[in-house]
Design a protein around this motif. Sequence first.
Motif, short mmCIF file in Angstrom:
data_model
loop_
_atom_site.label_atom_id
_atom_site.label_comp_id
_atom_site.label_asym_id
_atom_site.label_seq_id
_atom_site.Cartn_x
_atom_site.Cartn_y
_atom_site.Cartn_z
N LEU A 89 5.21 8.58 8.04
CA LEU A 89 5.35 7.70 6.88
C LEU A 89 4.15 7.79 5.95
O LEU A 89 4.31 7.72 4.72
CB LEU A 89 5.54 6.26 7.36
CG LEU A 89 6.02 5.25 6.31
CD1 LEU A 89 7.33 5.69 5.71
CD2 LEU A 89 6.13 3.85 6.94
N THR A 90 2.95 7.94 6.49
CA THR A 90 1.76 7.99 5.64
C THR A 90 1.80 9.18 4.69
O THR A 90 1.56 9.05 3.48
CB THR A 90 0.48 8.05 6.50
OG1 THR A 90 0.44 6.91 7.37
CG2 THR A 90 -0.75 8.08 5.62
N THR B 258 4.45 10.84 3.85
CA THR B 258 5.59 10.65 2.96
C THR B 258 5.23 9.77 1.77
O THR B 258 5.53 10.09 0.61
CB THR B 258 6.77 10.04 3.73
OG1 THR B 258 7.18 10.93 4.76
CG2 THR B 258 7.94 9.76 2.80
N LEU B 259 4.57 8.65 2.02
CA LEU B 259 4.19 7.73 0.95
C LEU B 259 3.16 8.35 0.02
O LEU B 259 3.20 8.14 -1.20
CB LEU B 259 3.66 6.42 1.54
CG LEU B 259 4.69 5.53 2.23
CD1 LEU B 259 4.02 4.31 2.86
CD2 LEU B 259 5.78 5.10 1.27
N PHE C 14 4.02 8.72 -3.94
CA PHE C 14 3.26 8.09 -5.01
C PHE C 14 2.57 9.14 -5.89
O PHE C 14 2.39 8.91 -7.10
CB PHE C 14 2.24 7.11 -4.43
CG PHE C 14 2.85 5.81 -4.00
CD1 PHE C 14 3.36 4.93 -4.93
CD2 PHE C 14 2.95 5.49 -2.65
CE1 PHE C 14 3.95 3.74 -4.54
CE2 PHE C 14 3.53 4.30 -2.25
CZ PHE C 14 4.03 3.41 -3.19
#
Length: 286
Positions: A15-16, A18-19, A23
């Motif tokens: 997730l890290t 991916t985010l 962004f």
Amino acid sequence: MYALSQAWRSLSQHLTSTLATFFTALVSFSLLFLLGLVLWNLDRVVASLEGELEVAAFLKPEADAQALLAQIKTWPEVAQVNLQTKEEALATLQLDYPYLAQAREFIQNPLPDTLRLKLSDPQKVREVGRRLERLNGVDSVEYGGTLTEQLVRVLTGLRVAVNILIVLLLLDTLFSVMGTIRLSIENRRDELRVMQLVGATRRFIQGPFVAEGILLTLAASLLALILGALSYRFLAAALQNLLPFVPVLSQSDLIRASAAMVLLALLLGAMGAFIASRANLREADL
């Protein structure tokens, strides 16, 4: 469906990363969309100014206005030329300043006969102005081309700077997508080896990673479109309140720009994911 489900699973596992990629792409696409709209609007403003550009040649009292009119009509740069007599010029002036009509009987008309030109190519306004000044019977020449020329120069420099920024932002997004895909491959290396052993082709293995890149950039571009459109509408409304005569982009223009942005996002995500998956699968001998 298999590629999409695997792509979603892979995105949720790291997730890290991916985010971070999401962004990064969001900032890039937001700036790209908003700057593109602003530049497009500036092009419209310059085109509007060029369309209204007029060259005025003020004639001497002894000038043969009809002969000059016939001569200038033959110039290829001139789209339209009209003769405004000094009586017509005074009548126009009186419409703007009615009190002048009261003094008309007491003063002599000081205005000259004037030739007013519209050019087929507004970029040649300076050249046409200089040719007019050399004609016998022309006293002076005025045109509003100076402001337009300055705007064109500023717009050209701004376009170069923005294009460089856009390329840098797109490269940043591309490499971020590639980094995310590389991490996905590392996390699924054992699974990918098993898939290869049971007969999965490299294209089949690459499918989920390409879908992953597309999902990332597509989601970022859609949110960027919302933010960019709202920002542009705010700027356009403020500009029209200040300068109502300045043209702004229509709804159809925004739709066209949005469609171009989505296509660019899809291409960027697919290309970044394909390049990264192909290179990393080859390095891992998969």
